[in-house]
Enzyme design. Structure first.
Site, mmCIF file in Angstrom:
data_model
loop_
_atom_site.group_PDB
_atom_site.id
_atom_site.type_symbol
_atom_site.label_atom_id
_atom_site.label_comp_id
_atom_site.label_asym_id
_atom_site.label_seq_id
_atom_site.Cartn_x
_atom_site.Cartn_y
_atom_site.Cartn_z
ATOM 1 N N GLN A 298 0.802 -1.215 0.000
ATOM 2 C CA GLN A 298 0.000 0.000 0.000
ATOM 3 C C GLN A 298 0.843 1.277 0.000
ATOM 4 O OE1 GLN A 298 -0.605 -2.627 2.139
ATOM 5 N NE2 GLN A 298 -2.431 -3.395 1.109
ATOM 6 N N TRP B 107 -5.259 3.499 7.281
ATOM 7 C CA TRP B 107 -4.690 2.336 7.976
ATOM 8 C C TRP B 107 -4.637 2.533 9.478
ATOM 9 C CZ3 TRP B 107 0.837 1.363 9.500
ATOM 10 C CH2 TRP B 107 1.123 0.002 9.701
ATOM 11 N N ARG B 108 -5.280 1.674 10.180
ATOM 12 C CA ARG B 108 -5.004 1.497 11.606
ATOM 13 C C ARG B 108 -3.910 0.446 11.687
ATOM 14 N NH1 ARG B 108 -6.988 -2.535 15.225
ATOM 15 N NH2 ARG B 108 -6.309 -1.983 17.350
ATOM 16 N N ASP C 142 -1.349 -2.439 12.242
ATOM 17 C CA ASP C 142 -1.353 -3.781 12.808
ATOM 18 C C ASP C 142 0.020 -4.206 13.298
ATOM 19 O OD1 ASP C 142 0.005 -5.680 10.537
ATOM 20 O OD2 ASP C 142 -1.074 -4.021 9.630
ATOM 21 N N GLU D 133 -8.072 -0.382 6.218
ATOM 22 C CA GLU D 133 -7.676 -1.593 6.923
ATOM 23 C C GLU D 133 -7.650 -1.459 8.438
ATOM 24 O OE1 GLU D 133 -4.858 -4.066 4.044
ATOM 25 O OE2 GLU D 133 -3.816 -2.368 4.948
ATOM 26 N N HIS D 134 -8.136 -2.503 9.101
ATOM 27 C CA HIS D 134 -7.901 -2.816 10.510
ATOM 28 C C HIS D 134 -8.656 -1.956 11.508
ATOM 29 C CE1 HIS D 134 -4.851 -5.430 8.964
ATOM 30 N NE2 HIS D 134 -4.030 -4.462 8.630
ATOM 31 N N GLU E 4 -8.520 -5.183 5.003
ATOM 32 C CA GLU E 4 -8.319 -6.223 6.002
ATOM 33 C C GLU E 4 -9.065 -5.819 7.265
ATOM 34 O OE1 GLU E 4 -4.205 -6.971 6.589
ATOM 35 O OE2 GLU E 4 -4.071 -8.281 4.850
#
Length: 727
Positions: free
Chosen positions: A298, A569-570, A572, A603-604, A625
């Protein structure tokens, strides 16, 4: 990111008058020409990336005028001296009285071109027809035909000919002064600026120093932009974290790199699933070995590029998603282990490879729809686009920012016919944000009507940056990063026309923000269809570089907004990561109508990943995700529903379209966790989904259904579930 499984003389200054251009027996040209260089220049063919060259540095009558790899010798340096009526004679630096001449005064197609002593003949004079950005085609005065690279050959030693003018790249030449010394602006301490007059050894040394520092620097604070002025270079440009490499031409062919501009995963044993936060933009590349590599996941755009060869999208290991836009790849693109990928408004020689979801929108030379076997999803036209604004150097050495126009129903690149449609803004209309700038200073510049050019660095904000003027441009270089402190929103955009936000990373602060970016205030209703706001290569991060918190990363309240590549994005992995540490409910909320997203990665997040409340929305490629880290099912339950959907279209929505969606689970803290569905949407014939896939990565967790109660499951017994259409 995805935890993936292995997958299968002197010159006269000229200004050509509009009448001359109109009279030229050539394709449509601009109404007026920019001034040609006033010193010696290199002349580079756009199809081959090679230089106009006097064979063996000859000066005798009959010496072939050929193309050859650019090498900086005087055999490749030319004077363009005015004759009359806008025509020039093109003399070689080794003997400027030896000029480019059509042999035997021929008017035939494919008549060869050589050097001959200048005698004033019409076959020795050429009309340079401006195509913008320092590119020209040259029309012979005697024949009315164009200087041409026969069959668009890329081979050394091919002799140039004349041929009926046809507007192709084989007849387009980039004219670049041998030595450019403009009054360069101060772009801060983290910008490397290269000029063709610099030695290759000096350039390579600086490139290697940056890459060595950035190769593994995934969560560091260093940021770099590497800028190449128009010209030809020999360089191996290896692109690491927080590094943007870009050309300063109006078209990609204005800068040619002989060598490579590539992203590798050597630092991670070939695994490219963490090759984030980098970019290559607005360059042409002639690879030494016929191919180049862009092994990324990404937030790593390959944009506005011209590669004269093949492109590999992996490095032998795993790789997880990426974005190719407004680019021309002469050879084949091989997706390799890439799990999902979006190609938008590009022209490819060909494509090979597939895994879970390969999406093509408004592109040429790509496969047709065959989802799920192989999983190719193709949309012939992009409904509405605007390409990303970019910095460039004009023919007089002045810096400007080019703002492309919107296109509707488009296919292929924006620059296929030469310089694209749009507007140039002088750098004097920009406040150049450099490390140490405060939010108050930035806001004062915005309030005074200035645009922003944000140079590489990390900027802490103690107040919201307020963009209120229509058509404001906020352009970041080198992954410039804004961090909101004390829970403020990093940036707000008024409900106005045509704001462009590009090339920025918004990184959540330690005190939770309600939102990181808000486009339009709540309740926005104005139509912006004629001049939409757009976001390009805009990334959001919650955690990873340290504890970060934000309830929602991006809220879009305005109508007609275009999203052009975003990773929300959080984290991971990295620092400050955990279910109760980097807290974040939702990645994206869309309340505006008529919003279009290309290349949306979310994501996340701990609740819904994306919530779409507006009507008439369109998404072209969605990669998701679910959160890895729910400690148990009760911690991740929506009322009586197990988990939260990755893509939620509100019950009130009556029209929506989405193409090429993927959602994956990897519940590594508690593999017994279940998500009831990946997509949740009202049952309505005008709410349509095409080409959906869910995956349980390694069978670690379950997604029961693809959409609503249809499709699936993805679990330990059946990792991948596909669904062609819904309803």
């Amino acid at each position: 990111m995805a935890r993936s499984l292995p997958a299968a003389g002197s010159l006269a200054a000229l200004s050509l008058a509009a009448a001359l251009l109109t009279a030229a027996p050539a394709p449509a040209a601009h109404a007026a020409s920019a001034a040609l260089p006033t010193g010696f220049a290199t002349v580079v063919n756009a199809a081959s990336g090679k230089c106009l060259d006097a064979k063996a540095a000859g000066t005798a009558n009959g010496t072939a005028v050929q193309q050859y790899a650019c090498n900086g010798t005087t055999a490749q340096q030319w004077s363009l001296t005015a004759t009359s009526d806008g025509y020039v004679r093109i003399g070689n630096r080794n003997d400027t009285n030896q000029v480019v001449d059509v042999s035997d005064v021929s008017t035939a197609d494919n008549a060869t071109v050589h050097l001959w002593t200048y005698g004033g003949g019409a076959n020795q004079q050429w009309l340079p027809v401006d195509e913008g950005g320092g590119a020209y085609h040259f029309v012979n005065r005697n024949s009315g035909k164009c200087l041409d690279d026969p069959a668009a050959s890329t081979a050394d030693g091919v002799q140039f000919v004349q041929y009926t003018c046809n507007g192709t790249a084989a007849q387009r030449f980039q004219v670049t002064p041998v030595s450019q010394n403009p009054d360069d602006p101060d772009l801060g301490p983290n910008v490397l600026l290269f000029d063709p007059s610099m030695s290759s050894a000096t350039i390579q040394s600086r490139l290697d120093t940056v890459f060595k520092q950035q190769e593994t620097n995934q969560f560091g604070s260093q940021r770099y932009a590497v800028l190449f002025k128009p010209g030809t270079y020999s360089a191996d440009v290896n692109v690491g974290f927080y590094t943007q490499v870009l050309g300063l031409g109006l078209t990609p062919d204005a800068v040619n790199v002989n060598g490579a501009v590539h992203a590798e995963a050597d630092w991670f044993q070939g695994n490219a699933t963490q090759n984030f936060w980098r970019g290559a933009e607005n360059l042409s590349v002639t690879p030494k070995n016929g191919g180049d590599r862009w092994a990324v996941s990404q937030a790593a755009a390959y944009r506005r590029m011209h590669l004269r060869g093949n492109l590999a999208l992996d490095d032998g290991g795993w790789s997880s998603g990426g974005y190719l836009a407004d680019s021309k790849i002469d050879g084949q693109v091989n997706s390799g282990s890439q799990q999902q990928w979006l190609t938008r408004n590009s022209q490819l020689g060909s494509w090979t490879g597939s895994n879970w979801n390969m999406v093509f929108v408004g592109s040429q030379g790509v496969p047709g729809t065959s989802f799920p076997s192989p999983p190719h999803t193709t949309v012939a036209q992009s409904p509405v686009t605007r390409e990303k604004p970019f910095l460039y150097v004009d023919g007089s050495g002045k810096y400007q920012v080019f703002v492309p126009s919107t296109r509707t129903g488009s296919t292929g690149t924006s620059w296929a016919s030469g310089s694209p449609a749009g507007t140039s803004l002088p750098l004097g209309q920009f406040y150049v944000v450099k490390p140490g700038a405060t939010a108050a200073q930035i806001n004062a510049a915005l309030a005074a009507g200035q645009n922003l050019l944000v140079t590489p660095g990390v900027y802490h904000l103690d107040q919201t940056l307020k963009v209120t003027r229509p058509d404001t441009v906020v352009l970041g270089l080198g992954l410039a990063t804004f961090v909101p402190d004390n829970g403020v929103t990093a940036m707000s955009v008024a409900d106005v026309d045509g704001v462009k936000i590009a090339g920025l990373l918004f990184d959540a602060g330690t005190t939770s923000s309600k939102t990181l970016v808000e486009v339009g205030p709540a309740g926005s209703t104005a139509s912006h269809a004629a001049d939409p706001t757009s976001l390009h290569d805009v990334y959001f991060r919650v955690g990873g570089a340290g504890v970060g918190k934000a309830a929602t990363s991006l809220v879009v309240n305005s109508d007609d907004v275009i999203g052009d590549h975003m990773w929300i994005w959080r984290a991971d992995h990295g620092s400050g990561v955990g279910w109760t540490s980097n807290t974040a409910d939702t990645g994206l909320i869309v309340n505006g109508d008529g919003v279009t997203m290309y290349g949306l990665f979310v994501e996340h997040f701990q609740k819904y990943q994306t919530i779409w409340n507006g009507n008439g929305g369109r998404t072209y490629f969605y990669q998701n995700e679910m959160p890895y880290d729910p400690p148990n099912q009760s911690a991740w339950t929506n009322g009586s529903t197990q988990g939260y959907a990755a893509y939620k279209v509100a019950d009130s929505v009556t029209s929506h379209q989405a193409y090429g969606l993927g959602s994956y689970c990897y519940f590594n803290v508690n593999p017994s966790v279940v998500a009831a569905r990946a997509i949740e949407a009202p049952d309505n014939a005008n709410v349509r989904f095409t080409s959906m896939v869910t995956v349980s990565l390694g069978g670690t967790g379950t997604i029961s259904h693809v959409i609503n109660n249809t499709g699936g499951p993805s679990n330990a017994g059946s990792n991948v579930a596909d669904l062609k259409n819904y309803p």
